[in-house]
Write a protein that holds these residues in place. Structure first.
Motif, PDB file in Angstrom:
ATOM      1  N   ARG A   1      28.528 -36.419  53.372  1.00 24.27           N
ATOM      2  CA  ARG A   1      27.304 -35.807  52.861  1.00 24.27           C
ATOM      3  C   ARG A   1      27.119 -34.359  53.326  1.00 24.27           C
ATOM      4  O   ARG A   1      26.424 -33.592  52.675  1.00 24.27           O
ATOM      5  N   ALA A   2      27.703 -33.989  54.454  1.00 23.69           N
ATOM      6  CA  ALA A   2      27.441 -32.657  54.995  1.00 23.69           C
ATOM      7  C   ALA A   2      28.722 -32.026  55.514  1.00 23.69           C
ATOM      8  O   ALA A   2      29.677 -32.720  55.872  1.00 23.69           O
ATOM      9  N   MET A   3      28.737 -30.683  55.569  1.00 23.49           N
ATOM     10  CA  MET A   3      29.817 -29.887  56.145  1.00 23.49           C
ATOM     11  C   MET A   3      31.185 -30.310  55.620  1.00 23.49           C
ATOM     12  O   MET A   3      32.133 -30.511  56.371  1.00 23.49           O
ATOM     13  N   GLU A   4      31.295 -30.426  54.306  1.00 25.63           N
ATOM     14  CA  GLU A   4      32.528 -30.885  53.677  1.00 25.63           C
ATOM     15  C   GLU A   4      32.886 -29.973  52.518  1.00 25.63           C
ATOM     16  O   GLU A   4      32.013 -29.546  51.757  1.00 25.63           O
ATOM     17  N   ILE A   5      34.174 -29.655  52.388  1.00 27.31           N
ATOM     18  CA  ILE A   5      34.642 -28.901  51.235  1.00 27.31           C
ATOM     19  C   ILE A   5      34.457 -29.754  49.989  1.00 27.31           C
ATOM     20  O   ILE A   5      34.693 -30.956  49.997  1.00 27.31           O
ATOM     21  N   SER A   6      34.066 -29.128  48.902  1.00 25.24           N
ATOM     22  CA  SER A   6      33.796 -29.858  47.670  1.00 25.24           C
ATOM     23  C   SER A   6      35.032 -30.567  47.143  1.00 25.24           C
ATOM     24  O   SER A   6      36.128 -30.000  47.118  1.00 25.24           O
ATOM     25  N   VAL A   7      34.845 -31.801  46.733  1.00 25.02           N
ATOM     26  CA  VAL A   7      35.841 -32.472  45.905  1.00 25.02           C
ATOM     27  C   VAL A   7      35.662 -31.992  44.472  1.00 25.02           C
ATOM     28  O   VAL A   7      36.631 -31.677  43.773  1.00 25.02           O
ATOM     29  N   VAL A   8      34.412 -31.908  44.045  1.00 22.27           N
ATOM     30  CA  VAL A   8      34.009 -31.306  42.767  1.00 22.27           C
ATOM     31  C   VAL A   8      32.602 -30.760  42.954  1.00 22.27           C
ATOM     32  O   VAL A   8      31.779 -31.395  43.623  1.00 22.27           O
ATOM     33  N   CYS A   9      32.316 -29.598  42.398  1.00 21.04           N
ATOM     34  CA  CYS A   9      30.927 -29.140  42.331  1.00 21.04           C
ATOM     35  C   CYS A   9      30.638 -28.600  40.935  1.00 21.04           C
ATOM     36  O   CYS A   9      31.536 -28.079  40.262  1.00 21.04           O
ATOM     37  N   VAL A  10      29.398 -28.767  40.508  1.00 23.98           N
ATOM     38  CA  VAL A  10      28.979 -28.422  39.151  1.00 23.98           C
ATOM     39  C   VAL A  10      27.692 -27.613  39.207  1.00 23.98           C
ATOM     40  O   VAL A  10      26.733 -28.011  39.880  1.00 23.98           O
ATOM     41  N   ALA A  11      27.676 -26.491  38.508  1.00 21.54           N
ATOM     42  CA  ALA A  11      26.458 -25.712  38.324  1.00 21.54           C
ATOM     43  C   ALA A  11      26.140 -25.657  36.839  1.00 21.54           C
ATOM     44  O   ALA A  11      27.045 -25.503  36.008  1.00 21.54           O
ATOM     45  N   ALA A  12      24.865 -25.807  36.501  1.00 21.49           N
ATOM     46  CA  ALA A  12      24.455 -25.782  35.099  1.00 21.49           C
ATOM     47  C   ALA A  12      23.232 -24.898  34.926  1.00 21.49           C
ATOM     48  O   ALA A  12      22.389 -24.795  35.821  1.00 21.49           O
ATOM     49  N   ARG A  13      23.169 -24.249  33.772  1.00 27.33           N
ATOM     50  CA  ARG A  13      21.977 -23.484  33.383  1.00 27.33           C
ATOM     51  C   ARG A  13      21.676 -23.790  31.929  1.00 27.33           C
ATOM     52  O   ARG A  13      22.561 -23.693  31.076  1.00 27.33           O
ATOM     53  N   LEU A  14      20.449 -24.171  31.651  1.00 29.26           N
ATOM     54  CA  LEU A  14      20.025 -24.489  30.290  1.00 29.26           C
ATOM     55  C   LEU A  14      18.813 -23.653  29.902  1.00 29.26           C
ATOM     56  O   LEU A  14      17.903 -23.460  30.708  1.00 29.26           O
ATOM     57  N   THR A  15      18.812 -23.183  28.650  1.00 29.68           N
ATOM     58  CA  THR A  15      17.642 -22.535  28.067  1.00 29.68           C
ATOM     59  C   THR A  15      17.306 -23.254  26.767  1.00 29.68           C
ATOM     60  O   THR A  15      18.184 -23.414  25.899  1.00 29.68           O
ATOM     61  N   LEU A  16      16.054 -23.696  26.649  1.00 28.82           N
ATOM     62  CA  LEU A  16      15.606 -24.387  25.438  1.00 28.82           C
ATOM     63  C   LEU A  16      14.795 -23.446  24.558  1.00 28.82           C
ATOM     64  O   LEU A  16      14.280 -22.413  25.014  1.00 28.82           O
ATOM     65  N   ASP A  17      14.650 -23.823  23.287  1.00 28.07           N
ATOM     66  CA  ASP A  17      13.812 -23.020  22.384  1.00 28.07           C
ATOM     67  C   ASP A  17      12.342 -23.228  22.719  1.00 28.07           C
ATOM     68  O   ASP A  17      11.985 -23.999  23.625  1.00 28.07           O
ATOM     69  N   ALA A  18      11.469 -22.529  21.998  1.00 30.31           N
ATOM     70  CA  ALA A  18      10.033 -22.555  22.305  1.00 30.31           C
ATOM     71  C   ALA A  18       9.445 -23.951  22.173  1.00 30.31           C
ATOM     72  O   ALA A  18       8.477 -24.293  22.862  1.00 30.31           O
ATOM     73  N   THR A  19      10.037 -24.790  21.325  1.00 30.65           N
ATOM     74  CA  THR A  19       9.525 -26.152  21.154  1.00 30.65           C
ATOM     75  C   THR A  19      10.027 -27.085  22.253  1.00 30.65           C
ATOM     76  O   THR A  19       9.509 -28.190  22.411  1.00 30.65           O
ATOM     77  N   GLY A  20      11.051 -26.656  22.965  1.00 35.26           N
ATOM     78  CA  GLY A  20      11.636 -27.507  23.990  1.00 35.26           C
ATOM     79  C   GLY A  20      12.518 -28.604  23.423  1.00 35.26           C
ATOM     80  O   GLY A  20      12.883 -29.538  24.147  1.00 35.26           O
ATOM     81  N   GLU A  21      12.902 -28.484  22.165  1.00 37.64           N
ATOM     82  CA  GLU A  21      13.659 -29.552  21.521  1.00 37.64           C
ATOM     83  C   GLU A  21      15.155 -29.266  21.422  1.00 37.64           C
ATOM     84  O   GLU A  21      15.967 -30.183  21.407  1.00 37.64           O
ATOM     85  N   ARG A  22      15.520 -27.979  21.318  1.00 41.45           N
ATOM     86  CA  ARG A  22      16.922 -27.643  21.133  1.00 41.45           C
ATOM     87  C   ARG A  22      17.420 -26.699  22.221  1.00 41.45           C
ATOM     88  O   ARG A  22      16.654 -25.900  22.762  1.00 41.45           O
ATOM     89  N   CYS A  23      18.704 -26.785  22.480  1.00 46.11           N
ATOM     90  CA  CYS A  23      19.339 -25.909  23.467  1.00 46.11           C
ATOM     91  C   CYS A  23      19.665 -24.571  22.814  1.00 46.11           C
ATOM     92  O   CYS A  23      20.364 -24.522  21.794  1.00 46.11           O
ATOM     93  N   VAL A  24      19.193 -23.495  23.394  1.00 49.18           N
ATOM     94  CA  VAL A  24      19.501 -22.147  22.918  1.00 49.18           C
ATOM     95  C   VAL A  24      20.765 -21.624  23.596  1.00 49.18           C
ATOM     96  O   VAL A  24      21.621 -21.010  22.957  1.00 49.18           O
ATOM     97  N   GLU A  25      20.865 -21.872  24.888  1.00 58.17           N
ATOM     98  CA  GLU A  25      22.015 -21.368  25.642  1.00 58.17           C
ATOM     99  C   GLU A  25      22.354 -22.340  26.769  1.00 58.17           C
ATOM    100  O   GLU A  25      21.452 -22.898  27.400  1.00 58.17           O
ATOM    101  N   ALA A  26      23.638 -22.538  26.996  1.00 63.56           N
ATOM    102  CA  ALA A  26      24.090 -23.436  28.067  1.00 63.56           C
ATOM    103  C   ALA A  26      25.197 -22.765  28.857  1.00 63.56           C
ATOM    104  O   ALA A  26      26.032 -22.051  28.300  1.00 63.56           O
TER     105      ALA A  26
END
Length: 309
Positions: free
Chosen positions: A209-234
């Motif tokens: 859980r701590a002080m370990e080199i990643s086996v896998v790491c994932v970063a994500a960023r999402l932007t939705l449209d004004a309605t919050g229904e569709r993805c504008v950018e990922a």
């Protein structure tokens, strides 16, 4: 010019692989400006190394992996430890992971920066290790780098011929190798503050859980449209599954313009797993890393969606 130059002899008596590490000899310099640091870097070229936090450099020197004749400390260079937030974010090369972890401006849409910084080693490491050093070290398993990649970050390098900017993706070439020229100093990393209905998230899998080199790491960023229904950018960036930190562009394209249903996010996870190029080592097999990517990508996307909503 305020320069301190000392001759250092560092004799390391510990054993690695049954052999004694040879003594390390170098000259130590303390410039007091970026200009002076760059002049020293240009003079020494491949024989010199810049010292920011030193958590990677000093270990590599003691193991005999690096043998610089000159070490140029950045600790007396003003401005390299600054964080500026004003429509865009500028992180000085000497900003520590502890600073990222505690920065109030990174709550909200930049939460992934905090999440990635707080899993870098222990408290002692985070108090010293720097953003610039982490980038220049070019480890494919670095924790903060995937978040910066998901934020479309760019780096500024200053050399004898002046300053130039490169995208972070252009800067990272292969394990331990970047596009930084000999003697060039990485001074800052910059990215725009996310706008609109946007959120970020970071997840890491390690053998503990701590002080370990990643086996896998994932970063994500999402932007939705004004309605919050569709993805504008990922944006989906992965660590420890390719020679460098890697953008899963096919997975991103699958999401953009679509509603973010659970099935769409699972489909993105499968696409990301199919596109990565992991190795098998003592931490995990290549197959297990792909399975982790397929699992963690939808979780990171779902966390972004929860934060937007």
């Amino acid at each position: 010019m305020g320069r301190l130059c000392l001759r250092r002899r560092d004799v390391v008596k510990a054993r690695f692989g049954g052999s004694i590490i040879p003594a390390v000899h170098f000259e130590y310099h303390e410039p007091t400006s970026v200009r002076e640091a760059v002049e020293l870097g240009a003079r020494f070229g491949a024989d010199g190394r810049f010292l920011a936090g030193g958590t990677d450099l000093l270990i590599q020197m003691r193991r005999g992996q690096l043998r610089p004749q000159h070490v140029v400390s950045l600790h007396r260079v003003p401005g390299l430890d600054a964080i500026d937030v004003d429509g865009a974010v500028a992180l000085g090369a000497r900003v520590t992971h502890r600073r990222l972890e505690r920065e109030p401006d990174f709550q909200g849409a930049l939460q992934a920066l905090i999440e990635s910084a707080e899993v870098v080693g222990g408290h002692q490491i985070r108090n010293v290790a720097t953003v610039g050093g982490n980038i220049v070290n070019a480890s494919p398993a670095a924790d903060v780098v995937p978040v910066l990649l998901a934020l479309d970050a760019a780096v500024t390098c200053v050399g004898a011929d002046g300053a130039r900017a490169l995208t972070l993706e252009e800067f990272l070439l292969e394990p331990g190798r970047t596009a930084r020229r000999p003697g060039e100093l990485l001074t800052a990393v910059r990215f725009a503050v996310p706008q609109g209905r946007t959120a970020t998230a970071f997840l890491k899998a390690g053998r503990r859980r701590a002080m370990e080199i990643s086996v896998v790491c994932v970063a994500a960023r999402l932007t939705l449209d004004a309605t919050g229904e569709r993805c504008v950018e990922a944006r989906i960036a992965l660590g420890a599954v390719a020679p460098t930190t890697w953008r899963a562009r096919e997975a991103e394209r699958l999401l953009e313009g679509r509603p973010l249903t659970p099935e769409a996010m699972r489909e993105a996870g499968r696409a990301a797993a199919a596109g990565c190029r992991p190795i098998g080592d003592v931490r995990a097999s290549a197959r297990y890393r792909r399975l982790l990517v397929e699992t963690l990508v939808p979780r990171a996307l779902a966390r972004c969606l929860e934060r937007i909503e």
